[in-house]
Scaffold this active site. Sequence first.
Site, mmCIF file in Angstrom:
data_model
loop_
_atom_site.group_PDB
_atom_site.id
_atom_site.type_symbol
_atom_site.label_atom_id
_atom_site.label_comp_id
_atom_site.label_asym_id
_atom_site.label_seq_id
_atom_site.Cartn_x
_atom_site.Cartn_y
_atom_site.Cartn_z
ATOM 1 N NE ARG A 272 37.081 53.907 52.874
ATOM 2 C CZ ARG A 272 37.084 54.854 53.802
ATOM 3 N NH1 ARG A 272 37.738 56.000 53.576
ATOM 4 N NH2 ARG A 272 36.479 54.668 54.962
ATOM 5 C CE LYS B 295 40.728 37.384 37.807
ATOM 6 N NZ LYS B 295 40.555 35.931 37.544
ATOM 7 C CD GLU C 78 49.237 31.453 34.077
ATOM 8 O OE1 GLU C 78 49.003 31.366 35.281
ATOM 9 O OE2 GLU C 78 48.355 31.333 33.197
ATOM 10 C CE LYS D 85 45.524 38.945 32.822
ATOM 11 N NZ LYS D 85 46.062 38.275 34.000
ATOM 12 C CD GLU E 11 37.121 35.340 36.676
ATOM 13 O OE1 GLU E 11 38.147 35.829 37.136
ATOM 14 O OE2 GLU E 11 36.761 34.176 36.885
ATOM 15 N NE ARG F 16 40.791 39.156 34.480
ATOM 16 C CZ ARG F 16 41.481 40.167 34.986
ATOM 17 N NH1 ARG F 16 40.921 41.372 35.094
ATOM 18 N NH2 ARG F 16 42.728 40.001 35.391
ATOM 19 C CG ASN G 50 40.651 30.966 36.553
ATOM 20 O OD1 ASN G 50 40.195 30.212 37.378
ATOM 21 N ND2 ASN G 50 41.515 31.887 36.879
ATOM 22 C CG HIS H 168 44.393 29.247 36.516
ATOM 23 N ND1 HIS H 168 44.799 29.146 35.199
ATOM 24 C CD2 HIS H 168 45.256 30.112 37.090
ATOM 25 C CE1 HIS H 168 45.848 29.907 34.994
ATOM 26 N NE2 HIS H 168 46.161 30.506 36.113
ATOM 27 C CG HIS I 65 44.115 28.446 41.652
ATOM 28 N ND1 HIS I 65 43.230 29.483 41.426
ATOM 29 C CD2 HIS I 65 45.313 28.885 41.203
ATOM 30 C CE1 HIS I 65 43.869 30.503 40.896
ATOM 31 N NE2 HIS I 65 45.129 30.168 40.736
ATOM 32 C CG HIS J 45 50.216 29.930 39.419
ATOM 33 N ND1 HIS J 45 48.960 29.587 39.863
ATOM 34 C CD2 HIS J 45 50.025 30.613 38.266
ATOM 35 C CE1 HIS J 45 48.049 30.048 39.018
ATOM 36 N NE2 HIS J 45 48.666 30.666 38.043
HETATM 37 O O1 LIG Z 1 43.755 37.424 34.973
HETATM 38 C C1 LIG Z 1 42.921 36.498 35.084
HETATM 39 O O2 LIG Z 1 41.681 36.639 35.073
HETATM 40 C C2 LIG Z 1 43.414 35.125 35.284
HETATM 41 O O3 LIG Z 1 42.652 34.194 35.583
HETATM 42 C C3 LIG Z 1 44.876 34.933 35.104
HETATM 43 C C4 LIG Z 1 45.438 33.783 35.899
HETATM 44 O O4 LIG Z 1 46.487 33.225 35.116
HETATM 45 C C5 LIG Z 1 46.049 34.239 37.212
HETATM 46 O O5 LIG Z 1 46.764 33.183 37.818
HETATM 47 C C6 LIG Z 1 45.020 34.776 38.205
HETATM 48 O O6 LIG Z 1 45.671 35.371 39.278
HETATM 49 C C7 LIG Z 1 44.130 33.693 38.768
HETATM 50 O O7 LIG Z 1 42.909 34.306 38.983
HETATM 51 P P1 LIG Z 1 41.895 33.752 40.090
HETATM 52 O O8 LIG Z 1 40.673 34.598 39.874
HETATM 53 O O9 LIG Z 1 41.684 32.291 39.811
HETATM 54 O O10 LIG Z 1 42.530 33.955 41.433
#
Ligand SMILES: O=C(O)C(=O)C[C@@H](O)[C@H](O)[C@H](O)COP(=O)(O)O
Length: 363
Positions: free
Chosen positions: A120, A141, A183, A225, A235, A239, A243, A246, A250, A263
Site C-alpha cells: 500500500r 503521476k 514537453e 510544472k 488534476e 493540472r 496535458n 496529449h 496519447h 511520447h
Molecule cells: O503531470 C501531468 O499532469 C501531465 O499531464 C504531464 C504529462 O506531460 C505526462 O505525459 C503525463 O504522464 C500524462 O498524464 P495523463 O494523465 O494524460 O496520463
Amino acid sequence: METLHISAGSKKYPVYIGIGAVNQLKSFLQENYPKLTSVLIITDETVGKLYLEEFKAALNLSETYVKVVPAGEKAKTFEVYHECLSYALEKKLDRKSLILSFGGGAVGDLAGFVAASYMRGIPFIQIPTTILAHDSAVGGKVAINHALGKNMIGAFYQPEAVFYDLKFLQSLPPAEIRSGFAEVIKHALISDEEFYDWLVKSVENLNSIPNTLMTEFLTKGIKVKGAIVEQDETETGVRAYLNFGHTLGHAIEAEAGYGSISHGEAVAIGMVFALKISMERHSFNFNLLEFNEWLKKLGYVTELPEGLSTHRLLARMKQDKKSVGQKVRFVLLNKIGSPGVEELDDAYLLNRLDAFKRQGGIA
Ligand SMILES: O=C(O)C(=O)C[C@@H](O)[C@H](O)[C@H](O)COP(=O)(O)O
C-alpha cells in the site's frame, strides 16, 4: 547545481538538478532514512548497460536489489509491473525499504506505481536520465498502460526526492531528445510567451545543446510544472493544462502502437493540432507556420503518421482521462500562456482531424 522544491498536497520534496546531482543521493539516504533496510533499483536495459554498475558502486549500500525492465513504454505493462512486485516480495522488501527509479519517463511511471502499490505504498526516489523525465519525474503521476489506453492504471504518488543529474542526458539518442524537448515546448506554450519566444530563439537544433542552455530550459520547465502541481495535485482543475497536446498525442501513441512513436513526438503533433484549433476558436496572434517550421527543423514530424484512422483516433480521445461522459475535453490556448479546457463536439473534432490528415498537418 540548483535545488528546486515541489509542493504537492501535503508533501514537499527537493529536486536537485545539475551535473553531479546524483552524488548527493547517498548522503540524502543516510540523513533521511537511517533505518533503511533495503533498496530496490528499477532501471531499464539501456540505462542499466550504461550506468548501473557505476551507480551501484557509488551508493555502496548493503541490501541493494536490481530489477532491469525493457526500455521505453514496453516497461509499462501489467506483466512487468507484476514481475517487479513479485521480485520485491521475493527479496522481502518491507516498509522501511525504498525504491530507486533510475531511468527515463517510462521507468519512473512504472517504478513509481510499484512503490505506490507495494504494501500500500513504500517510499521512492526518482533519478531521471532523460529530458522527458524533467516532466514525468516531478508531480507524482505514476502509471502503467492498458491496451485500451495510456496511463489508464496508476496513482498520484509523490517521490521523496528527485536527483536530476544532467550527465545522463549526454548519451541520449535524437528521438529521445525530441521526445523530451516536446514537453519543454509544452511548458513554454502553456505558461509564458516570453519563455516560448526565448526557447525558439535559443534552440536551433537538438543535436548539440550546451549544458547551460539545457539546464536553463529544464529548470524553467520544472518550475512551470511545479507551480501547477502545487495548485492542483490530483488534476481536479488546472493540472489538466499540463496535458496540452496529449489528448491527440496519447491517441496517436496507442493507435500507432506503444513504442513505435515516442511520447513527445506524438505530443508535438498533438500540440500543432491543438494550436490550430485554438486559433480557429480564439482569434489570437501566433505564427503557427513558423512554429511548425521550427518543429520540422528540429526533426519532428508534424502530421498524423501514415495509416491512422481518424475515427479510431476519435474513439481513443473519447476514452482519455480528461473526457467526461465520453465527451472529449481538449486543452486549448486562448493565447500563448493562457490555457483552458474545452469540450469539443465529436463531429467537429472528426472534421478537423480529417482536414489535418488531408492537408498533411497545417500545410
Ligand atoms: O503531470 C501531468 O499532469 C501531465 O499531464 C504531464 C504529462 O506531460 C505526462 O505525459 C503525463 O504522464 C500524462 O498524464 P495523463 O494523465 O494524460 O496520463
